[in-house]
Write an enzyme that holds these catalytic residues in place. Sequence first.
Site, PDB file in Angstrom:
ATOM      1  N   VAL A   1       0.830  -1.197   0.000  1.00  0.00           N
ATOM      2  CA  VAL A   1       0.000   0.000   0.000  1.00  0.00           C
ATOM      3  C   VAL A   1       0.867   1.250   0.000  1.00  0.00           C
ATOM      4  O   VAL A   1       1.846   1.341   0.742  1.00  0.00           O
ATOM      5  CB  VAL A   1      -0.945   0.008   1.224  1.00  0.00           C
ATOM      6  CG1 VAL A   1      -1.700   1.317   1.331  1.00  0.00           C
ATOM      7  CG2 VAL A   1      -1.931  -1.157   1.125  1.00  0.00           C
TER       8      VAL A   1
ATOM      9  N   GLU B   1      -2.883  -2.661  -3.107  1.00  0.00           N
ATOM     10  CA  GLU B   1      -4.283  -3.060  -3.000  1.00  0.00           C
ATOM     11  C   GLU B   1      -5.205  -1.854  -3.182  1.00  0.00           C
ATOM     12  O   GLU B   1      -4.979  -0.794  -2.603  1.00  0.00           O
ATOM     13  CB  GLU B   1      -4.561  -3.680  -1.622  1.00  0.00           C
ATOM     14  CG  GLU B   1      -6.021  -4.064  -1.428  1.00  0.00           C
ATOM     15  CD  GLU B   1      -6.406  -4.251   0.028  1.00  0.00           C
ATOM     16  OE1 GLU B   1      -7.388  -4.955   0.287  1.00  0.00           O
ATOM     17  OE2 GLU B   1      -5.721  -3.689   0.908  1.00  0.00           O
TER      18      GLU B   1
ATOM     19  N   CYS C   1      -4.311  -9.216   4.165  1.00  0.00           N
ATOM     20  CA  CYS C   1      -4.011  -7.978   4.879  1.00  0.00           C
ATOM     21  C   CYS C   1      -4.612  -8.009   6.287  1.00  0.00           C
ATOM     22  O   CYS C   1      -5.823  -8.172   6.447  1.00  0.00           O
ATOM     23  CB  CYS C   1      -4.550  -6.767   4.119  1.00  0.00           C
ATOM     24  SG  CYS C   1      -4.182  -5.196   4.958  1.00  0.00           S
TER      25      CYS C   1
ATOM     26  N   ASN D   1       6.117 -16.111   0.185  1.00  0.00           N
ATOM     27  CA  ASN D   1       6.357 -14.727   0.606  1.00  0.00           C
ATOM     28  C   ASN D   1       6.735 -14.706   2.091  1.00  0.00           C
ATOM     29  O   ASN D   1       6.058 -15.334   2.905  1.00  0.00           O
ATOM     30  CB  ASN D   1       5.092 -13.910   0.342  1.00  0.00           C
ATOM     31  CG  ASN D   1       5.163 -12.477   0.839  1.00  0.00           C
ATOM     32  OD1 ASN D   1       4.165 -11.939   1.304  1.00  0.00           O
ATOM     33  ND2 ASN D   1       6.306 -11.847   0.756  1.00  0.00           N
TER      34      ASN D   1
END
Length: 327
Positions: free
Chosen positions: A15, A38, A112, A210
């Site tokens: 973000v 996002e 998130c 990730n």
Amino acid sequence: MEINYRNKIVLAPMVRVGTLPFRLLAAQYGADITYGEEIIDHKLLKCGRHMNDVLGTIDVIEKGTNSVVFRTCPVERSRVVFQMGTSDAVRALKAAQMVCKDVAALDINMGCPKSFSISGGMGAALLTKPDLIHDILTTLKRNLDTPVTCKIRLLKSSQDTVELARRIEKTGVSALAVHGRKVADRPRDPAKWSEIADVVAALSVPVIANGDVFDYEDFERIKVATGASSVMVARGALWNASIFSPQGKLPWEDVKREYVRKSILWDNDLKSTKHTLKEMIMHYSCLELPEGKAVIKSESYADLARLYGEDKYHEHVNKQRLSRGSR
């Protein structure tokens, strides 16, 4: 065209960071796939799509405020992934139809942990709603030609994560990104690579691992540890986008300057550029030192250009822009 998710190194969605100049910066240094920041479906539905002839970009602009919500360009068309926040299948589809022709793939954020996402039933809140996940993903897959993926976090147990991942795979997604942390984990907590490996072993679609990738060598380390098809990096790229280079990282001063040049060239939102620069500075230095203070005080790209010795470049870009605009 179906995007290939195997054996790729990927810029994670971040973000206020993953805007066009930063995505192009990562790609310049070697990123194969670049995720945008996002963007919430509610926001997209307040926007219109516009061709920007001066910049040569496609802009998604919010009606009323005229602010650029998403900007892309043809050079990244084959690798940019648009990440959306949503909690409703019909709304997600309507929003996706605005951008799907301009990007390589569409990703649904299911990881998130921030309150603004969870409070709206989005992001990590979806992890406990497998039926809704299925509804969103199958609706998008049925109605779009664009590849669809999603990004999740680990659940309470590895078995729970695997079960959810299998259900996601059945919707027909092209890939699944797995952040090796649980919702309650903090960035300082070690990523659980072994639990990503459990997901990889259970699926046939590409899994993008990730978590805790800070050097080029870590791409191979996490692939070996998890068996994942591809690897995604967030903070490691934010701090120095040349992490994607097989030749090793460049000095962060050089990377920072190149980011400023790209931000000027693509007329990036100044607040976004300043936020990214501050994040870089805080990792290597301190905002209380002269550079940090100067970035905070900057009110224009002329100020940033002066700070980083890019005055002539800034003038050149402005002249070119004026000439294109007057045609």
